[in-house]
Design a protein around this motif. Structure first.
Motif, PDB file in Angstrom:
ATOM      1  N   ILE A   5       0.873  -1.178   0.000  1.00  0.00           N
ATOM      2  CA  ILE A   5       0.000   0.000   0.000  1.00  0.00           C
ATOM      3  C   ILE A   5       0.908   1.226   0.000  1.00  0.00           C
ATOM      4  O   ILE A   5       1.752   1.382   0.890  1.00  0.00           O
ATOM      5  CB  ILE A   5      -0.909   0.043   1.242  1.00  0.00           C
ATOM      6  CG1 ILE A   5      -1.743  -1.250   1.325  1.00  0.00           C
ATOM      7  CG2 ILE A   5      -1.830   1.268   1.205  1.00  0.00           C
ATOM      8  CD1 ILE A   5      -2.726  -1.266   2.457  1.00  0.00           C
ATOM      9  N   VAL A   7       0.953   5.245   0.220  1.00  0.00           N
ATOM     10  CA  VAL A   7       0.174   6.444   0.555  1.00  0.00           C
ATOM     11  C   VAL A   7       1.046   7.657   0.249  1.00  0.00           C
ATOM     12  O   VAL A   7       2.204   7.704   0.653  1.00  0.00           O
ATOM     13  CB  VAL A   7      -0.204   6.420   2.058  1.00  0.00           C
ATOM     14  CG1 VAL A   7      -0.837   7.732   2.485  1.00  0.00           C
ATOM     15  CG2 VAL A   7      -1.139   5.254   2.355  1.00  0.00           C
ATOM     16  N   GLU A   8       0.474   8.623  -0.467  1.00  0.00           N
ATOM     17  CA  GLU A   8       1.272   9.784  -0.899  1.00  0.00           C
ATOM     18  C   GLU A   8       0.494  11.073  -0.670  1.00  0.00           C
ATOM     19  O   GLU A   8      -0.613  11.232  -1.190  1.00  0.00           O
ATOM     20  CB  GLU A   8       1.556   9.614  -2.405  1.00  0.00           C
ATOM     21  CG  GLU A   8       2.672  10.455  -2.970  1.00  0.00           C
ATOM     22  CD  GLU A   8       4.024  10.216  -2.326  1.00  0.00           C
ATOM     23  OE1 GLU A   8       4.443   9.043  -2.228  1.00  0.00           O
ATOM     24  OE2 GLU A   8       4.630  11.223  -1.906  1.00  0.00           O
ATOM     25  N   LEU A  10      -1.329  12.331   1.687  1.00  0.00           N
ATOM     26  CA  LEU A  10      -2.728  12.175   2.081  1.00  0.00           C
ATOM     27  C   LEU A  10      -3.128  13.192   3.167  1.00  0.00           C
ATOM     28  O   LEU A  10      -2.419  13.362   4.164  1.00  0.00           O
ATOM     29  CB  LEU A  10      -2.947  10.761   2.616  1.00  0.00           C
ATOM     30  CG  LEU A  10      -4.339  10.181   2.442  1.00  0.00           C
ATOM     31  CD1 LEU A  10      -4.689  10.010   0.978  1.00  0.00           C
ATOM     32  CD2 LEU A  10      -4.461   8.840   3.168  1.00  0.00           C
ATOM     33  N   SER A  24       2.623  10.485   3.984  1.00  0.00           N
ATOM     34  CA  SER A  24       3.176   9.610   2.940  1.00  0.00           C
ATOM     35  C   SER A  24       3.882   8.435   3.607  1.00  0.00           C
ATOM     36  O   SER A  24       4.673   8.635   4.535  1.00  0.00           O
ATOM     37  CB  SER A  24       4.193  10.363   2.071  1.00  0.00           C
ATOM     38  OG  SER A  24       3.580  11.439   1.419  1.00  0.00           O
ATOM     39  N   THR A  26       4.836   3.854   2.903  1.00  0.00           N
ATOM     40  CA  THR A  26       4.598   2.611   2.163  1.00  0.00           C
ATOM     41  C   THR A  26       4.481   1.473   3.163  1.00  0.00           C
ATOM     42  O   THR A  26       5.367   1.289   3.998  1.00  0.00           O
ATOM     43  CB  THR A  26       5.775   2.320   1.204  1.00  0.00           C
ATOM     44  OG1 THR A  26       5.870   3.412   0.289  1.00  0.00           O
ATOM     45  CG2 THR A  26       5.568   1.031   0.430  1.00  0.00           C
ATOM     46  N   THR A  49      -9.878   5.508   5.970  1.00  0.00           N
ATOM     47  CA  THR A  49      -9.535   6.107   4.676  1.00  0.00           C
ATOM     48  C   THR A  49      -8.864   5.065   3.780  1.00  0.00           C
ATOM     49  O   THR A  49      -9.137   4.995   2.573  1.00  0.00           O
ATOM     50  CB  THR A  49      -8.620   7.335   4.886  1.00  0.00           C
ATOM     51  OG1 THR A  49      -9.213   8.171   5.866  1.00  0.00           O
ATOM     52  CG2 THR A  49      -8.441   8.130   3.598  1.00  0.00           C
ATOM     53  N   LEU A  50      -8.015   4.237   4.384  1.00  0.00           N
ATOM     54  CA  LEU A  50      -7.321   3.205   3.588  1.00  0.00           C
ATOM     55  C   LEU A  50      -8.304   2.242   2.946  1.00  0.00           C
ATOM     56  O   LEU A  50      -8.109   1.778   1.824  1.00  0.00           O
ATOM     57  CB  LEU A  50      -6.378   2.389   4.472  1.00  0.00           C
ATOM     58  CG  LEU A  50      -5.058   3.008   4.906  1.00  0.00           C
ATOM     59  CD1 LEU A  50      -4.197   1.963   5.574  1.00  0.00           C
ATOM     60  CD2 LEU A  50      -4.327   3.623   3.723  1.00  0.00           C
ATOM     61  N   SER A  60      -3.017  10.335  -2.598  1.00  0.00           N
ATOM     62  CA  SER A  60      -3.378   9.072  -3.253  1.00  0.00           C
ATOM     63  C   SER A  60      -3.093   7.882  -2.338  1.00  0.00           C
ATOM     64  O   SER A  60      -2.253   7.955  -1.435  1.00  0.00           O
ATOM     65  CB  SER A  60      -2.583   8.917  -4.555  1.00  0.00           C
ATOM     66  OG  SER A  60      -1.206   8.891  -4.259  1.00  0.00           O
ATOM     67  N   ILE A  61      -3.828   6.804  -2.580  1.00  0.00           N
ATOM     68  CA  ILE A  61      -3.605   5.524  -1.877  1.00  0.00           C
ATOM     69  C   ILE A  61      -3.514   4.460  -2.962  1.00  0.00           C
ATOM     70  O   ILE A  61      -4.524   4.119  -3.583  1.00  0.00           O
ATOM     71  CB  ILE A  61      -4.779   5.182  -0.925  1.00  0.00           C
ATOM     72  CG1 ILE A  61      -4.998   6.299   0.100  1.00  0.00           C
ATOM     73  CG2 ILE A  61      -4.544   3.844  -0.238  1.00  0.00           C
ATOM     74  CD1 ILE A  61      -6.294   6.155   0.887  1.00  0.00           C
ATOM     75  N   ASP A  67      -4.910   3.623  -7.715  1.00  0.00           N
ATOM     76  CA  ASP A  67      -5.205   4.696  -6.760  1.00  0.00           C
ATOM     77  C   ASP A  67      -6.677   4.598  -6.374  1.00  0.00           C
ATOM     78  O   ASP A  67      -7.562   4.939  -7.166  1.00  0.00           O
ATOM     79  CB  ASP A  67      -4.896   6.062  -7.390  1.00  0.00           C
ATOM     80  CG  ASP A  67      -5.209   7.199  -6.421  1.00  0.00           C
ATOM     81  OD1 ASP A  67      -5.586   6.920  -5.271  1.00  0.00           O
ATOM     82  OD2 ASP A  67      -5.067   8.363  -6.840  1.00  0.00           O
ATOM     83  N   THR A  69      -8.385   6.297  -4.289  1.00  0.00           N
ATOM     84  CA  THR A  69      -9.106   7.547  -4.004  1.00  0.00           C
ATOM     85  C   THR A  69      -9.852   8.031  -5.249  1.00  0.00           C
ATOM     86  O   THR A  69     -10.752   8.844  -5.164  1.00  0.00           O
ATOM     87  CB  THR A  69      -8.156   8.671  -3.529  1.00  0.00           C
ATOM     88  OG1 THR A  69      -7.242   8.963  -4.578  1.00  0.00           O
ATOM     89  CG2 THR A  69      -7.396   8.278  -2.286  1.00  0.00           C
TER      90      THR A  69
END
Ligand SMILES: Nc1ncnc2c1ncn2[C@@H]1O[C@H](COP(=O)(O)OP(=O)(O)OP(=O)(O)O)[C@@H](O)[C@H]1O
Length: 319
Positions: A5, A7-8, A10, A24, A26, A49-50, A60-61, A67, A69
């Motif tokens: 996963i 996450v950037e 967010l 952010s 990983t 949210t995840l 983004s996820i 992605d 989202t």
């Protein structure tokens, strides 16, 4: 081997209240990660949210390259099948016995025949040590058993990712120890990525590959367990040390002057973990008899090497 996963950037707010921003990280495929943070810092919001239950404002996820989202509800439904979630109280239906509770996702989301459902339910109940309790109602069993039943239910669709929302809440230390062992054993047995939200520092020290800490609406740090456990970042040290002195206050963060004053009062001598002295609790390993995949073999090798080194250091210091 589970899925990664990513996450950037967010950010999530409710109205004007920013919960966290620019997060952010990983979550590496197949690894166990723990998310720590004082109460109210938005750990549960992060889990929701995840899994796509809450929409972030920005960021983004990426799950298996997609992605989530940007997905519409119908496609999110498919993505959610990758997840198993253990909610705080197990989230069991009070009027259904454990067997039917655990069978529920299979009956809802698949068209498998009852004979196959039975095989899967009993297999997962066996994994969490609940064989024999099929007919019990959630109200008739202990909190620890309810958590394990919730975990069995999270496992029935063979998830790629398992999210644990405070699995240790409301359990005594012995039950927490058993649950931690169960989590490690499951990670060795199934190919899934684990994320655990907890307040329990002892669990955070022993169980995960990676630790993150949310504070002041930010992800203060996320990285390998060793990095966090030996970090000299004041928030990380205060939280992992479970101390009052530091940037984290009773209800909210303290102001800088108060923190300075406390640190001055405390003095270097009173600090139980002075800088430069790593406090590395041994990592919890899968129970003997469980076949370890190569990842866990490597962890076990590293742990025994660390213990040998520690004992050599201890002998050298004593001579
Ligand atoms: N649906 C929602 N609408 C508005 N605010 C919300 C919603 N869900 C959570 N919040 C707010 O978000 C903040 C973070 O809540 P969250 O439950 O994620 O914290 P937490 O870190 O999990 O806390 P704890 O450790 O005490 O369980 C809180 O202020 C909460 O009131």
């Amino acid at each position: 081997m589970g899925v990664e996963i990513g996450v950037e950037g967010l950010t999530k707010s409710f109205g004007h209240q920013v919960i966290w921003q620019d997060v952010s990280l990983t979550l590496p495929a197949g690894e166990v990660s723990v998310m720590l943070g004082p109460s109210g810092t938005g750990k549960s919001v992060f889990l929701k949210t995840l899994v796509g239950l809450l929409k972030p404002d920005r960021g983004s996820i990426r799950i298996a390259g997609t992605d989530i989202t940007a997905l519409r509800e119908h496609d999110l439904y498919e993505v959610r099948k990758l997840f198993g979630v253990l909610f705080q109280d197990g989230a069991l239906f009070g009027s259904m016995n454990l067997y039917d509770n655990i069978a529920f996702p299979l009956r809802e989301h698949t068209r498998r025949p009852e004979s196959e459902i039975r095989r899967t339910v009993l297999e997962k109940m066996d994994m969490v040590g609940l064989i024999g309790a099929e007919d019990k109602l959630p109200g008739e069993i202990s909190g620890g058993m309810r958590k394990r039943a919730g975990l069995a239910r999270a496992l029935v669709l063979d998830p790629e990712i398992i999210l644990f929302d405070e699995p240790d809440s409301g359990l005594d230390p012995v039950r927490v120890a058993y649950l931690n062992q169960l989590i490690v054993d499951l990670n060795a047995q199934i190919d899934a990525t684990f994320l655990i939200v907890t307040h329990d520092i002892a669990s955070a020290r022993q169980v995960p590959d990676n630790i993150g800490l949310l504070f002041r609406r930010e992800l203060v740090m996320f990285g390998p367990r060793e990095k966090l456990l030996t970090s000299e970042e004041p928030v990380v040290r205060q939280f992992l040390g479970g101390r009052m002195q530091g940037p984290i206050g009773m209800a909210e963060e303290k102001d800088a002057a108060q923190v300075e004053q406390e640190l001055a009062q405390l003095g270097a001598d009173a600090d139980p973990a002075p800088p430069g002295v790593p406090d590395l609790t041994p990592r919890l390993l899968p129970t003997a008899g469980i076949t370890r995949p190569p990842r866990w073999e490597a962890i076990a090798d590293r742990e025994s090497l660390r213990q040998v080194r520690a004992s050599i250091r201890g002998k050298a210091a004593g001579s």
